[in-house]
Design a protein around this motif. Structure first.
Motif, PDB file in Angstrom:
ATOM      1  N   PRO A 149       0.804  -1.235   0.000  1.00 42.35           N
ATOM      2  CA  PRO A 149       0.000   0.000   0.000  1.00 42.35           C
ATOM      3  C   PRO A 149       0.832   1.277   0.000  1.00 42.35           C
ATOM      4  CG  PRO A 149       0.023  -0.956   2.193  1.00 42.35           C
ATOM      5  CD  PRO A 149       0.695  -1.960   1.281  1.00 42.35           C
ATOM      6  N   THR A 150       2.124   1.186   0.321  1.00 43.16           N
ATOM      7  CA  THR A 150       2.972   2.380   0.331  1.00 43.16           C
ATOM      8  C   THR A 150       3.386   2.786  -1.084  1.00 43.16           C
ATOM      9  OG1 THR A 150       5.070   1.158   0.550  1.00 43.16           O
ATOM     10  CG2 THR A 150       3.886   1.709   2.580  1.00 43.16           C
ATOM     11  N   LYS A 151       2.990   1.999  -2.078  1.00 48.49           N
ATOM     12  CA  LYS A 151       3.355   2.294  -3.459  1.00 48.49           C
ATOM     13  C   LYS A 151       2.276   3.103  -4.195  1.00 48.49           C
ATOM     14  CE  LYS A 151       7.187  -0.259  -3.542  1.00 48.49           C
ATOM     15  NZ  LYS A 151       8.531   0.294  -3.819  1.00 48.49           N
ATOM     16  N   VAL A 152       1.264   3.543  -3.469  1.00 51.57           N
ATOM     17  CA  VAL A 152       0.148   4.261  -4.086  1.00 51.57           C
ATOM     18  C   VAL A 152       0.259   5.764  -3.821  1.00 51.57           C
ATOM     19  CG1 VAL A 152      -2.367   4.585  -4.069  1.00 51.57           C
ATOM     20  CG2 VAL A 152      -1.390   2.274  -3.971  1.00 51.57           C
ATOM     21  N   ARG A 153       0.037   6.538  -4.863  1.00 49.14           N
ATOM     22  CA  ARG A 153       0.007   7.998  -4.766  1.00 49.14           C
ATOM     23  C   ARG A 153      -1.241   8.516  -5.469  1.00 49.14           C
ATOM     24  NH1 ARG A 153       3.253   6.679  -1.765  1.00 49.14           N
ATOM     25  NH2 ARG A 153       5.411   7.388  -1.446  1.00 49.14           N
ATOM     26  N   LEU A 154      -1.649   9.716  -5.085  1.00 51.31           N
ATOM     27  CA  LEU A 154      -2.814  10.322  -5.718  1.00 51.31           C
ATOM     28  C   LEU A 154      -2.364  11.134  -6.927  1.00 51.31           C
ATOM     29  CD1 LEU A 154      -5.914  10.504  -5.192  1.00 51.31           C
ATOM     30  CD2 LEU A 154      -5.475  12.800  -4.325  1.00 51.31           C
ATOM     31  N   GLY A 155      -2.871  10.753  -8.080  1.00 49.12           N
ATOM     32  CA  GLY A 155      -2.554  11.492  -9.291  1.00 49.12           C
ATOM     33  C   GLY A 155      -3.565  12.597  -9.533  1.00 49.12           C
ATOM     34  N   ILE A 156      -3.096  13.712 -10.083  1.00 50.39           N
ATOM     35  CA  ILE A 156      -3.963  14.844 -10.420  1.00 50.39           C
ATOM     36  C   ILE A 156      -3.590  15.347 -11.815  1.00 50.39           C
ATOM     37  CG2 ILE A 156      -4.200  15.471  -7.980  1.00 50.39           C
ATOM     38  CD1 ILE A 156      -2.320  17.836  -8.578  1.00 50.39           C
ATOM     39  N   PRO A 157      -4.431  16.167 -12.432  1.00 53.69           N
ATOM     40  CA  PRO A 157      -4.123  16.669 -13.780  1.00 53.69           C
ATOM     41  C   PRO A 157      -2.876  17.552 -13.782  1.00 53.69           C
ATOM     42  CG  PRO A 157      -6.448  16.968 -13.240  1.00 53.69           C
ATOM     43  CD  PRO A 157      -5.764  16.592 -11.968  1.00 53.69           C
ATOM     44  N   ASP A 158      -2.346  17.790 -14.971  1.00 47.73           N
ATOM     45  CA  ASP A 158      -1.148  18.625 -15.079  1.00 47.73           C
ATOM     46  C   ASP A 158      -1.416  19.959 -15.764  1.00 47.73           C
ATOM     47  OD1 ASP A 158      -1.612  17.601 -17.607  1.00 47.73           O
ATOM     48  OD2 ASP A 158       0.524  17.410 -18.107  1.00 47.73           O
ATOM     49  N   ASP A 223      -2.559   6.741   5.015  1.00 48.86           N
ATOM     50  CA  ASP A 223      -1.603   7.472   5.828  1.00 48.86           C
ATOM     51  C   ASP A 223      -0.189   7.136   5.358  1.00 48.86           C
ATOM     52  OD1 ASP A 223      -0.804   5.049   6.931  1.00 48.86           O
ATOM     53  OD2 ASP A 223      -1.656   5.431   8.913  1.00 48.86           O
ATOM     54  N   LYS A 224       0.827   7.646   6.044  1.00 50.28           N
ATOM     55  CA  LYS A 224       2.205   7.471   5.574  1.00 50.28           C
ATOM     56  C   LYS A 224       2.699   6.040   5.673  1.00 50.28           C
ATOM     57  CE  LYS A 224       3.941   9.038  10.074  1.00 50.28           C
ATOM     58  NZ  LYS A 224       4.746  10.102  10.754  1.00 50.28           N
ATOM     59  N   HIS A 225       1.999   5.192   6.405  1.00 52.01           N
ATOM     60  CA  HIS A 225       2.379   3.785   6.527  1.00 52.01           C
ATOM     61  C   HIS A 225       1.613   2.895   5.550  1.00 52.01           C
ATOM     62  CE1 HIS A 225       4.628   4.895  10.072  1.00 52.01           C
ATOM     63  NE2 HIS A 225       3.529   5.354  10.658  1.00 52.01           N
ATOM     64  N   GLY A 226       0.720   3.505   4.763  1.00 52.53           N
ATOM     65  CA  GLY A 226      -0.073   2.721   3.829  1.00 52.53           C
ATOM     66  C   GLY A 226      -1.371   2.213   4.411  1.00 52.53           C
ATOM     67  N   GLY A 282      -2.523  -5.482   4.840  1.00 52.65           N
ATOM     68  CA  GLY A 282      -2.138  -4.209   4.245  1.00 52.65           C
ATOM     69  C   GLY A 282      -2.434  -4.073   2.776  1.00 52.65           C
ATOM     70  N   ALA A 283      -2.665  -5.181   2.082  1.00 52.69           N
ATOM     71  CA  ALA A 283      -2.926  -5.119   0.651  1.00 52.69           C
ATOM     72  C   ALA A 283      -4.179  -4.293   0.369  1.00 52.69           C
ATOM     73  CB  ALA A 283      -3.092  -6.527   0.081  1.00 52.69           C
ATOM     74  N   PHE A 351      -6.139   7.202  -8.091  1.00 52.43           N
ATOM     75  CA  PHE A 351      -5.169   6.485  -7.270  1.00 52.43           C
ATOM     76  C   PHE A 351      -4.244   5.722  -8.210  1.00 52.43           C
ATOM     77  CE2 PHE A 351      -8.472   7.190  -4.075  1.00 52.43           C
ATOM     78  CZ  PHE A 351      -7.687   7.611  -2.998  1.00 52.43           C
ATOM     79  N   LEU A 352      -2.936   6.067  -8.169  1.00 50.54           N
ATOM     80  CA  LEU A 352      -1.950   5.493  -9.072  1.00 50.54           C
ATOM     81  C   LEU A 352      -0.975   4.610  -8.302  1.00 50.54           C
ATOM     82  CD1 LEU A 352      -1.068   8.680 -11.171  1.00 50.54           C
ATOM     83  CD2 LEU A 352      -2.928   7.040 -11.545  1.00 50.54           C
ATOM     84  N   VAL A 353      -0.526   3.537  -8.944  1.00 54.01           N
ATOM     85  CA  VAL A 353       0.420   2.593  -8.335  1.00 54.01           C
ATOM     86  C   VAL A 353       1.771   2.734  -9.038  1.00 54.01           C
ATOM     87  CG1 VAL A 353       0.850   0.202  -7.686  1.00 54.01           C
ATOM     88  CG2 VAL A 353      -1.511   1.005  -7.978  1.00 54.01           C
ATOM     89  N   PHE A 354       2.846   2.887  -8.232  1.00 61.21           N
ATOM     90  CA  PHE A 354       4.191   3.077  -8.777  1.00 61.21           C
ATOM     91  C   PHE A 354       5.159   2.037  -8.230  1.00 61.21           C
ATOM     92  CE2 PHE A 354       2.189   7.242  -8.791  1.00 61.21           C
ATOM     93  CZ  PHE A 354       2.579   7.803 -10.012  1.00 61.21           C
ATOM     94  N   GLU A 355       6.099   1.640  -9.055  1.00 66.01           N
ATOM     95  CA  GLU A 355       7.214   0.832  -8.567  1.00 66.01           C
ATOM     96  C   GLU A 355       8.104   1.680  -7.660  1.00 66.01           C
ATOM     97  OE1 GLU A 355       8.060  -2.200  -8.603  1.00 66.01           O
ATOM     98  OE2 GLU A 355       7.124  -3.213 -10.319  1.00 66.01           O
ATOM     99  N   HIS A 356       8.293   2.950  -8.063  1.00 61.68           N
ATOM    100  CA  HIS A 356       9.129   3.872  -7.297  1.00 61.68           C
ATOM    101  C   HIS A 356       8.363   5.197  -7.109  1.00 61.68           C
ATOM    102  CE1 HIS A 356      12.526   1.164  -7.770  1.00 61.68           C
ATOM    103  NE2 HIS A 356      12.245   1.085  -9.056  1.00 61.68           N
TER     104      HIS A 356
END
Length: 382
Positions: A149-158, A223-226, A282-283, A351-356
Motif C-alpha cells: 500500500p505504500t506504493k500508491v500515490r494520488l494522481g492529479i491533472p497537469d 496514511d504514511k504507513h499505507g 495491508g494489501a 489512485f496510481l500505483v508506482f514501482e518507485h
C-alpha cells in the motif's frame, strides 16, 4: 371470339383486388390485436409497478438507479418529486452516519529485520499488482490487488482548467496502474473534471479545500504507513493521522471488518462502481464494476460491492466515484469497459500505483486558485 366472353373476363379481373384487400385487412387486424395486447400488458405492468405493494422494492430500485445517472429528474416519475427529494436526503444522512464509527483496524507492518534476499523472494512470489475478474448477477468487473500500500500515490491533472484521463495520468507519470478517485462538480454532466468535491490531499499536503466552511468531510485515502483511512474527519484529525493521499467521497461500506449495508435494497441502485478497500495484511483492494451495457454488465449496487470486498478479506472499504468515471488502467491499457458513450472521462484525481513512488512528479495545479471561482463547465484546453 364471341363478345359474350368479355364480361366474364372483366368479372375475373375484379376478383383479384378483393383477395388483396382481404389479405390487407387481415394483416391490419392482426397488427391491431398485437398492439392492443401490448397496450393491455403495459397497462397491467404499470398498474402493478405503481399500485401493487409487492412492487415497492422494484420501484425504488428503478428510482435509485436513475438517481445515479444524469437523468436523476426522471426518478420523480417513478416515486414522485417529494419522495425523490426525501430519498436523496435519506441516503445522504445514512451515508454520513456510516462514516461515524471509529475505525480501529491495523495492518501488518513490514519486517525491518528481513534481509534483501527474503524481500526479493517475497516480491517474486507476490507481484505488486494483481488483477482478477469478478462477476455476479447482472454485473462484470475486476478487482485490483496492490500488495504494497505504500506504493500508491494520488494522481492529479497537469493542466489548469481541465481534468485528465486516468490512462493519461498513468502514462505521463510512469505509473503501473490506476483507478479513478474522488468526485467533481459536473454541471449538466458536461463538467471539465477540474473542480473536485471536498478535499484533495497529496504527499501529505492539502492541495485543494472545497469544504466551503464545513468542519468535516468523508474521505478515502492512506496514511504514511499505507494504512487506509475512510470515514468522517476534520482537517485537524487528518493531520494528526498523518494522511498522505486522500479524496472526499462516500459512503464507507466496511469498518472494523463488518459490512454497513444490510441488503441490496439499501444499495443505492444499479450502476458502474469503483471502490477501495484494505485487507489486514495491508494489501489494497480496488473493485471496478462495469455497467449500463446490456448483454455485458448492467452494474452493481453498493451491497454487491461490499460483499465482493468482504469475500476478498477487506476489513475497511469505501465507495469512490463511479458511473461513467469508473475506469481501471494497467500497463497503459484500459482493462474494463467504461460506460460513457464519449469514452474515458476527464477527472481531477486518480489512485496510481508506482514501482518507485518517490520518483513521481505530482504538482499542485490548484495552488493559488479560489475554489468558488473555478468554472466547472469551462471547455477543456487539452
Amino acid at each position: 371470339m364471341s363478345t359474350s366472353s368479355y364480361p366474364q373476363r372483366n368479372g375475373a379481373r375484379k376478383k383479384k383486388p378483393v383477395k388483396k384487400k382481404r389479405k390487407k385487412v387481415s394483416f391490419l387486424r392482426r397488427l391491431t390485436r398485437v398492439f392492443m395486447f401490448c397496450l393491455f400488458m403495459l397497462t397491467i405492468g404499470m398498474g402493478w409497478l405503481y399500485f401493487a405493494p409487492s412492487a415497492n422494492n422494484f420501484r425504488y430500485l428503478i428510482a435509485d438507479t436513475l438517481i445515479t445517472t444524469q437523468h436523476r429528474y426522471m426518478a420523480k416519475y417513478i416515486i414522485g418529486e417529494d419522495e425523490l427529494k426525501n430519498r436523496v436526503a435519506e441516503y445522504n444522512q445514512r451515508f454520513d452516519n456510516m462514516g461515524d464509527e471509529l475505525d480501529t483496524h491495523t495492518i501488518a507492518a513490514p519486517n525491518p529485520e528481513a534481509d534483501a534476499d527474503s524481500d526479493a523472494e517475497a516480491a517474486a512470489v507476490k507481484p505488486l499488482v494483481e488483477i482478477e475478474k469478478v462477476t455476479g448477477t447482472g454485473y462484470s468487473g475486476y478487482i485490483m490487488i496492490v500488495n504494497d500500500p505504500t506504493k500508491v500515490r494520488l494522481g492529479i491533472p497537469d493542466k489548469v482548467g481541465s481534468g485528465e484521463k486516468v490512462s493519461s495520468m498513468v502514462k505521463r507519470t510512469g505509473a503501473i496502474a490506476g483507478v479513478n478517485g474522488g468526485g467533481f462538480a459536473d454541471p449538466e454532466w458536461k463538467g471539465n473534471g477540474f473542480k473536485p468535491i471536498g478535499l484533495v490531499i497529496s504527499q501529505g499536503k492539502l492541495f485543494y479545500n472545497g469544504l466551503g466552511g464545513k468542519d468535516s468531510t468523508q474521505i478515502v485515502g492512506l496514511d504514511k504507513h499505507g494504512k487506509m483511512i475512510a470515514g468522517n474527519y476534520t482537517l485537524g484529525e487528518l493531520s494528526k493521522l498523518g494522511v498522505q493521499e486522500a479524496v472526499s467521497f462516500q459512503p464507507r461500506i466496511i469498518v472494523n471488518g463488518k459490512g454497513l449495508i444490510k441488503n441490496a435494497a439499501e444499495g443505492w441502485g444499479i450502476a458502474p462502481r469503483t471502490a477501495m478497500g484494505q485487507r489486514a495484511d495491508g494489501a489494497l483492494l480496488f473493485v471496478v464494476i462495469d455497467g449500463r451495457q446490456p448483454g455485458y454488465s448492467i452494474g452493481a449496487n453498493l451491497y454487491d460491492v461490499q460483499q465482493i470486498m468482504l469475500k476478498h478479506g477487506a476489513v475497511i472499504a469505501a465507495n469512490l466515484d463511479g458511473g461513467s468515471s469508473t475506469v481501471l488502467v494497467k500497463d497503459n491499457e484500459i482493462v474494463n469497459k467504461p460506460s460513457s458513450q464519449y469514452g474515458e472521462r476527464y477527472l481531477p484525481t486518480a489512485f496510481l500505483v508506482f514501482e518507485h513512488p518517490e520518483e513521481a512528479q505530482i504538482m499542485n495545479i490548484w495552488e493559488g486558485l479560489d475554489p468558488s471561482q473555478i468554472d466547472a463547465a469551462k471547455k477543456r484546453t487539452q
